[in-house]
Write an enzyme that holds these catalytic residues in place. Structure first.
Site, short mmCIF file in Angstrom:
data_model
loop_
_atom_site.label_atom_id
_atom_site.label_comp_id
_atom_site.label_asym_id
_atom_site.label_seq_id
_atom_site.Cartn_x
_atom_site.Cartn_y
_atom_site.Cartn_z
CB SER A 124 -0.86 -0.02 1.26
OG SER A 124 -1.44 1.25 1.50
CE1 TYR A 149 -3.89 -2.62 5.54
CE2 TYR A 149 -3.41 -0.26 5.41
CZ TYR A 149 -3.70 -1.45 4.79
OH TYR A 149 -3.78 -1.50 3.42
CE LYS A 153 -1.53 -4.43 3.22
NZ LYS A 153 -1.81 -5.74 2.62
C1 UD1 Z 1 -6.67 4.78 3.74
C2 UD1 Z 1 -5.46 4.24 4.46
C3 UD1 Z 1 -4.66 3.40 3.50
C4 UD1 Z 1 -5.52 2.33 2.86
C5 UD1 Z 1 -6.67 3.01 2.14
C6 UD1 Z 1 -7.60 2.00 1.50
C7 UD1 Z 1 -3.90 5.39 6.00
C8 UD1 Z 1 -3.26 6.66 6.41
N1 UD1 Z 1 -4.71 5.40 4.96
O1 UD1 Z 1 -6.23 5.76 2.80
O2 UD1 Z 1 -3.63 2.79 4.21
O3 UD1 Z 1 -4.76 1.56 1.98
O4 UD1 Z 1 -7.40 3.79 3.09
O5 UD1 Z 1 -8.23 2.59 0.40
O6 UD1 Z 1 -3.65 4.41 6.60
N2 UD1 Z 1 -12.58 11.27 3.65
C9 UD1 Z 1 -13.60 12.14 3.99
N3 UD1 Z 1 -14.74 11.61 4.56
C10 UD1 Z 1 -14.89 10.27 4.80
C11 UD1 Z 1 -13.82 9.39 4.44
C12 UD1 Z 1 -12.68 9.95 3.88
O7 UD1 Z 1 -13.52 13.35 3.79
O8 UD1 Z 1 -15.94 9.86 5.32
C13 UD1 Z 1 -11.38 11.84 3.00
C14 UD1 Z 1 -10.06 11.59 3.75
O9 UD1 Z 1 -9.83 12.64 4.66
C15 UD1 Z 1 -9.06 11.55 2.59
C16 UD1 Z 1 -9.86 10.95 1.43
O10 UD1 Z 1 -11.23 11.15 1.76
O11 UD1 Z 1 -8.67 12.86 2.23
C17 UD1 Z 1 -9.61 9.46 1.23
O12 UD1 Z 1 -9.80 8.79 2.46
P1 UD1 Z 1 -9.87 7.17 2.54
O13 UD1 Z 1 -10.78 6.65 1.51
O14 UD1 Z 1 -10.15 6.81 3.97
O15 UD1 Z 1 -8.39 6.72 2.12
P2 UD1 Z 1 -6.95 7.15 2.71
O16 UD1 Z 1 -7.08 7.73 4.07
O17 UD1 Z 1 -6.25 7.93 1.67
#
Ligand code: UD1
Length: 338
Positions: A124, A149, A153
């Site tokens: 990842s 997690y 990895k």
């Molecule tokens: C996370 C994990 C990554 C994992 C991936 C799976 C970390 C730091 N990140 O990535 O290891 O492989 O998920 O896809 O461990 N967001 C919102 N509202 C929400 C959910 C998310 O605004 O309800 C925003 C987050 O702040 C971010 C973006 O959407 O900017 C993507 O978030 P998310 O889908 O959770 O993925 P990551 O955090 O990038």
């Protein structure tokens, strides 16, 4: 090639299974269905038009896994099996380290005993940690992971790099995924999170379907074009094709390679929400809330190495990702529980 897919009934594993069969390979799925549904198997048979070879086993169960290696002559292994919830890993570090390391160690021991020397590992972009120089290149030194997690990895990459260095003839591809979303275009397989989704796209689709009231956008004061977090979203079918390319590459190469699987383009949370609304003609109500602890502003790949080494690049657009995610969610409101 004949390929063992550990965790092959999960989100990325199931899509990879389809692309392997489409490319003329054989695949055997090993999964204990801890975080996947048996229904996936029927759907895979339906999509590919071929019976699925499935073994219900825990990849950390040495006796069960040895028996599978004794039954089949594998050319390669793709290792997806593992726990994957970031928040849960903070609360249950021992379970995460035990499971995610044990599965890899057991798999590698079985491979060594059976004389199988090619492995593709589901890593990842999280292993880069909070680096702030974009795009991320494979040679960059990790800034450290932010949760157990991510560390599993990172440690699994180390285990596989050391094994490839020590065992003659081994070939290893460590695929660093960016943010996989989307679903197979049939709408029959897709991501099926348990409970409240942590990741952005499953949350958006559940808001669109009326299951959840609104999306919380975690912060609009980042140093990005609209203040919301930027990520490299990649269609899961493109990602799956990257695994097929990696298996074919390992056939004629030895040693270990770390390879980013991303598109190279970053989109913000609001870019994704707006594209989803436009493409699917559906409202996604949202409110801006505080930043989520541990999040970074921006994260996207340099995908050059995948293109050079594997001849692979992502082809699907953000619109494809939004359309396919919605097709899956709207056709299967309760995932595989329908
Ligand atoms: C996370 C994990 C990554 C994992 C991936 C799976 C970390 C730091 N990140 O990535 O290891 O492989 O998920 O896809 O461990 N967001 C919102 N509202 C929400 C959910 C998310 O605004 O309800 C925003 C987050 O702040 C971010 C973006 O959407 O900017 C993507 O978030 P998310 O889908 O959770 O993925 P990551 O955090 O990038």
């Amino acid at each position: 090639m004949k390929i063992l897919l550990s965790g092959g009934a999960g989100f990325i594993g199931s899509h990879t299974y389809v692309e392997l069969i489409n490319a003329g390979h054989e695949a055997v799925i090993v999964d204990n269905l801890y975080n996947a549904s048996e229904k996936v198997l029927e759907r895979l048979a339906e999509i590919t038009g071929k019976p699925v070879v499935f073994c219900n086993a825990d990849v950390a169960d040495k006796a069960a896994l040895s028996a599978i290696f004794a039954q089949h002559q594998f050319d390669a292994v793709i290792h997806f099996a593992g726990y994957k919830a970031v928040g849960e890993s903070v609360a249950k570090p021992l379970e995460y380290y035990r499971n995610n390391l044990d599965t890899t160690l057991t798999l590698c021991e079985c491979m060594r005993e059976a004389g199988v020397s090619r492995i593709v590992f589901s890593s990842s972009a999280t292993v880069y940690g909070a680096l702030d120089t974009m795009p991320l290149e494979e040679t960059m030194v990790s800034a450290g992971c932010t949760n157990p997690y991510g560390w599993t990895k990172y440690m699994n990459e180390r285990i596989l790099l050391d094994t490839a260095a020590a065992l003659p003839g081994w070939s290893v591809a460590l695929l660093r995924y960016f943010n996989p979303i989307g679903a197979h275009e049939s709408g029959r397989i897709g991501e099926d999170p348990v409970g409240i989704p942590n990741n952005l796209m499953p949350y958006i689709t559940q808001v669109a379907s009326g299951k959840r009231d609104h999306l919380s956008v975690f912060g609009d004061d980042y140093d990005t074009h609209d203040g919301t977090g930027v990520r490299d979203y990649i269609h899961v079918v493109d990602l799956a094709k990257g695994h097929v390319a990696a298996c074919e590459y390992l056939k004629d190469h030895q040693g270990a390679e770390i390879i980013n699987l991303g598109t190279g383009t970053g989109y913000s949370v609001l870019d994704l929400v707006n594209a989803f609304q436009r493409v699917n003609d559906i409202e996604v109500p949202y409110v801006i809330t505080d930043r989520r602890p541990g999040d970074i502003a921006t994260c996207y790949a340099d995908p050059t190495k995948a293109k050079t080494l594997l001849g692979w690049q992502a082809e699907k657009t953000l619109e494809d990702m939004c359309r396919d995610s919605w097709r899956w969610q709207s056709g299967n409101p309760n995932g595989y529980r329908d």
